[in-house]
Design a protein around this motif. Structure first.
Motif, PDB file in Angstrom:
ATOM      1  N   PRO A  41       0.828  -1.217   0.000  1.00  0.00           N
ATOM      2  CA  PRO A  41       0.000   0.000   0.000  1.00  0.00           C
ATOM      3  C   PRO A  41       0.854   1.256   0.000  1.00  0.00           C
ATOM      4  O   PRO A  41       1.786   1.392   0.798  1.00  0.00           O
ATOM      5  N   GLY A  42       0.560   2.158  -0.925  1.00  0.00           N
ATOM      6  CA  GLY A  42       1.259   3.422  -0.991  1.00  0.00           C
ATOM      7  C   GLY A  42       2.641   3.367  -1.610  1.00  0.00           C
ATOM      8  O   GLY A  42       3.364   4.360  -1.615  1.00  0.00           O
ATOM      9  N   LYS A  43       3.010   2.200  -2.137  1.00  0.00           N
ATOM     10  CA  LYS A  43       4.347   2.048  -2.709  1.00  0.00           C
ATOM     11  C   LYS A  43       4.263   1.633  -4.168  1.00  0.00           C
ATOM     12  O   LYS A  43       3.244   1.165  -4.649  1.00  0.00           O
ATOM     13  N   GLU A  44       5.381   1.794  -4.863  1.00  0.00           N
ATOM     14  CA  GLU A  44       5.469   1.366  -6.244  1.00  0.00           C
ATOM     15  C   GLU A  44       5.545  -0.162  -6.317  1.00  0.00           C
ATOM     16  O   GLU A  44       6.010  -0.824  -5.385  1.00  0.00           O
ATOM     17  N   ARG A  45       5.105  -0.680  -7.449  1.00  0.00           N
ATOM     18  CA  ARG A  45       5.256  -2.118  -7.674  1.00  0.00           C
ATOM     19  C   ARG A  45       6.734  -2.414  -7.867  1.00  0.00           C
ATOM     20  O   ARG A  45       7.417  -1.750  -8.652  1.00  0.00           O
ATOM     21  N   GLU A  46       7.224  -3.421  -7.169  1.00  0.00           N
ATOM     22  CA  GLU A  46       8.651  -3.714  -7.212  1.00  0.00           C
ATOM     23  C   GLU A  46       8.924  -5.155  -7.626  1.00  0.00           C
ATOM     24  O   GLU A  46       8.119  -6.058  -7.386  1.00  0.00           O
ATOM     25  N   PHE A  47      10.069  -5.332  -8.234  1.00  0.00           N
ATOM     26  CA  PHE A  47      10.507  -6.642  -8.690  1.00  0.00           C
ATOM     27  C   PHE A  47      10.841  -7.535  -7.497  1.00  0.00           C
ATOM     28  O   PHE A  47      11.430  -7.080  -6.515  1.00  0.00           O
ATOM     29  N   ASP A  90       7.003  -8.057   3.908  1.00  0.00           N
ATOM     30  CA  ASP A  90       6.644  -8.796   2.698  1.00  0.00           C
ATOM     31  C   ASP A  90       5.160  -8.641   2.369  1.00  0.00           C
ATOM     32  O   ASP A  90       4.713  -9.120   1.312  1.00  0.00           O
ATOM     33  N   THR A  91       4.416  -8.016   3.245  1.00  0.00           N
ATOM     34  CA  THR A  91       2.990  -7.805   3.004  1.00  0.00           C
ATOM     35  C   THR A  91       2.784  -6.958   1.757  1.00  0.00           C
ATOM     36  O   THR A  91       3.336  -5.863   1.637  1.00  0.00           O
ATOM     37  N   ALA A  92       2.017  -7.482   0.818  1.00  0.00           N
ATOM     38  CA  ALA A  92       1.800  -6.803  -0.457  1.00  0.00           C
ATOM     39  C   ALA A  92       0.850  -7.633  -1.307  1.00  0.00           C
ATOM     40  O   ALA A  92       0.547  -8.786  -0.971  1.00  0.00           O
ATOM     41  N   VAL A  93       0.410  -7.040  -2.404  1.00  0.00           N
ATOM     42  CA  VAL A  93      -0.244  -7.820  -3.456  1.00  0.00           C
ATOM     43  C   VAL A  93       0.866  -8.322  -4.382  1.00  0.00           C
ATOM     44  O   VAL A  93       1.703  -7.531  -4.832  1.00  0.00           O
ATOM     45  N   TYR A  94       0.863  -9.602  -4.641  1.00  0.00           N
ATOM     46  CA  TYR A  94       1.891 -10.223  -5.472  1.00  0.00           C
ATOM     47  C   TYR A  94       1.324 -10.511  -6.854  1.00  0.00           C
ATOM     48  O   TYR A  94       0.240 -11.101  -6.981  1.00  0.00           O
ATOM     49  N   TYR A  95       2.070 -10.112  -7.859  1.00  0.00           N
ATOM     50  CA  TYR A  95       1.674 -10.275  -9.247  1.00  0.00           C
ATOM     51  C   TYR A  95       2.696 -11.132  -9.992  1.00  0.00           C
ATOM     52  O   TYR A  95       3.896 -10.979  -9.787  1.00  0.00           O
ATOM     53  N   CYS A  96       2.198 -11.998 -10.865  1.00  0.00           N
ATOM     54  CA  CYS A  96       3.115 -12.646 -11.782  1.00  0.00           C
ATOM     55  C   CYS A  96       2.950 -12.014 -13.159  1.00  0.00           C
ATOM     56  O   CYS A  96       1.899 -11.451 -13.480  1.00  0.00           O
ATOM     57  N   ALA A  97       4.012 -12.100 -13.936  1.00  0.00           N
ATOM     58  CA  ALA A  97       4.032 -11.479 -15.255  1.00  0.00           C
ATOM     59  C   ALA A  97       4.855 -12.344 -16.193  1.00  0.00           C
ATOM     60  O   ALA A  97       5.778 -13.033 -15.764  1.00  0.00           O
ATOM     61  N   ALA A  98       4.510 -12.299 -17.474  1.00  0.00           N
ATOM     62  CA  ALA A  98       5.221 -13.079 -18.481  1.00  0.00           C
ATOM     63  C   ALA A  98       5.858 -12.146 -19.501  1.00  0.00           C
ATOM     64  O   ALA A  98       5.267 -11.114 -19.870  1.00  0.00           O
ATOM     65  N   ARG A  99       7.024 -12.538 -19.933  1.00  0.00           N
ATOM     66  CA  ARG A  99       7.787 -11.706 -20.859  1.00  0.00           C
ATOM     67  C   ARG A  99       8.183 -12.528 -22.066  1.00  0.00           C
ATOM     68  O   ARG A  99       8.850 -13.567 -21.913  1.00  0.00           O
ATOM     69  N   ALA A 109       8.100  -2.553 -17.236  1.00  0.00           N
ATOM     70  CA  ALA A 109       7.873  -2.284 -18.657  1.00  0.00           C
ATOM     71  C   ALA A 109       8.332  -3.432 -19.550  1.00  0.00           C
ATOM     72  O   ALA A 109       7.896  -3.532 -20.701  1.00  0.00           O
ATOM     73  N   ALA A 110       9.192  -4.291 -19.039  1.00  0.00           N
ATOM     74  CA  ALA A 110       9.732  -5.382 -19.852  1.00  0.00           C
ATOM     75  C   ALA A 110       8.764  -6.544 -19.995  1.00  0.00           C
ATOM     76  O   ALA A 110       8.982  -7.437 -20.809  1.00  0.00           O
ATOM     77  N   TYR A 111       7.698  -6.544 -19.210  1.00  0.00           N
ATOM     78  CA  TYR A 111       6.767  -7.672 -19.187  1.00  0.00           C
ATOM     79  C   TYR A 111       5.516  -7.367 -19.999  1.00  0.00           C
ATOM     80  O   TYR A 111       5.004  -6.249 -19.976  1.00  0.00           O
ATOM     81  N   ASP A 112       5.030  -8.395 -20.682  1.00  0.00           N
ATOM     82  CA  ASP A 112       3.940  -8.214 -21.634  1.00  0.00           C
ATOM     83  C   ASP A 112       2.572  -8.589 -21.081  1.00  0.00           C
ATOM     84  O   ASP A 112       1.560  -8.048 -21.520  1.00  0.00           O
ATOM     85  N   TYR A 113       2.525  -9.529 -20.177  1.00  0.00           N
ATOM     86  CA  TYR A 113       1.255 -10.018 -19.641  1.00  0.00           C
ATOM     87  C   TYR A 113       1.329 -10.030 -18.115  1.00  0.00           C
ATOM     88  O   TYR A 113       2.357 -10.386 -17.536  1.00  0.00           O
ATOM     89  N   TRP A 114       0.189  -9.703 -17.494  1.00  0.00           N
ATOM     90  CA  TRP A 114       0.123  -9.620 -16.038  1.00  0.00           C
ATOM     91  C   TRP A 114      -1.108 -10.332 -15.515  1.00  0.00           C
ATOM     92  O   TRP A 114      -2.176 -10.333 -16.155  1.00  0.00           O
ATOM     93  N   GLY A 115      -0.957 -10.909 -14.316  1.00  0.00           N
ATOM     94  CA  GLY A 115      -2.105 -11.444 -13.615  1.00  0.00           C
ATOM     95  C   GLY A 115      -2.768 -10.359 -12.784  1.00  0.00           C
ATOM     96  O   GLY A 115      -2.319  -9.207 -12.774  1.00  0.00           O
ATOM     97  N   GLN A 116      -3.836 -10.742 -12.072  1.00  0.00           N
ATOM     98  CA  GLN A 116      -4.606  -9.790 -11.280  1.00  0.00           C
ATOM     99  C   GLN A 116      -4.061  -9.618  -9.874  1.00  0.00           C
ATOM    100  O   GLN A 116      -4.457  -8.687  -9.178  1.00  0.00           O
ATOM    101  N   GLY A 117      -3.195 -10.505  -9.451  1.00  0.00           N
ATOM    102  CA  GLY A 117      -2.576 -10.364  -8.152  1.00  0.00           C
ATOM    103  C   GLY A 117      -3.233 -11.197  -7.070  1.00  0.00           C
ATOM    104  O   GLY A 117      -4.411 -11.550  -7.163  1.00  0.00           O
ATOM    105  N   THR A 118      -2.455 -11.513  -6.039  1.00  0.00           N
ATOM    106  CA  THR A 118      -2.955 -12.226  -4.876  1.00  0.00           C
ATOM    107  C   THR A 118      -2.370 -11.559  -3.629  1.00  0.00           C
ATOM    108  O   THR A 118      -1.182 -11.218  -3.595  1.00  0.00           O
ATOM    109  N   GLN A 119      -3.215 -11.373  -2.622  1.00  0.00           N
ATOM    110  CA  GLN A 119      -2.808 -10.646  -1.426  1.00  0.00           C
ATOM    111  C   GLN A 119      -2.039 -11.562  -0.477  1.00  0.00           C
ATOM    112  O   GLN A 119      -2.485 -12.678  -0.166  1.00  0.00           O
TER     113      GLN A 119
END
Length: 124
Positions: A41-47, A90-99, A109-119
């Motif tokens: 919450p309140g932070k940028e999405r990070e790798f 480590d609390t966050a919404v976790y997203y997977c992405a495919a490149r 920006a390097a990733y082409d497809y994204w999921g909706q995330g899991t808390q």
């Protein structure tokens, strides 16, 4: 087009473990690298981590190195993120992405497809 669905999130106490799954549909993950990102919450999405397609090379953010393990099951078209020794940060919404292309990349920006995330919520 690749559709990605994350699962496995939840509430866990600090020091506990969770295993996230990223299941792909629409087309095979062949030729795609997979990355995990997170957004608190309140932070940028990070790798968080990535695994390449051809060599199964893995790479981790310093903040999770030694605690998280990424793996892929190509027969099931699924990628996993095993998270051990979880911390409140480590609390966050976790997203997977495919490149497409399969190489290592740590930027959104390097990733082409994204999921909706899991808390994932880690209580201290």
């Amino acid at each position: 087009q690749v559709q990605l669905v994350e699962s496995g999130g939840g509430l866990v106490q600090a020091g506990g473990s969770l295993r996230l799954s990223c299941a792909a549909s629409g087309r095979t993950l062949s030729g795609h690298a997979i990355g995990w990102f997170r957004q608190a919450p309140g932070k940028e999405r990070e790798f968080v981590s990535t695994v390449t397609w051809s060599t199964d090379f893995t790479y981790y953010a310093d903040s999770v190195k030694g605690r998280f393990t990424i793996s892929r099951d190509n027969a099931r078209n699924t990628v996993y993120l095993q998270m051990n020794s979880l911390k409140s940060e480590d609390t966050a919404v976790y997203y997977c992405a495919a490149r497409r292309g399969g190489g290592v990349a740590t930027t959104r920006a390097a990733y082409d497809y994204w999921g909706q995330g899991t808390q994932v919520t880690v209580s201290s």
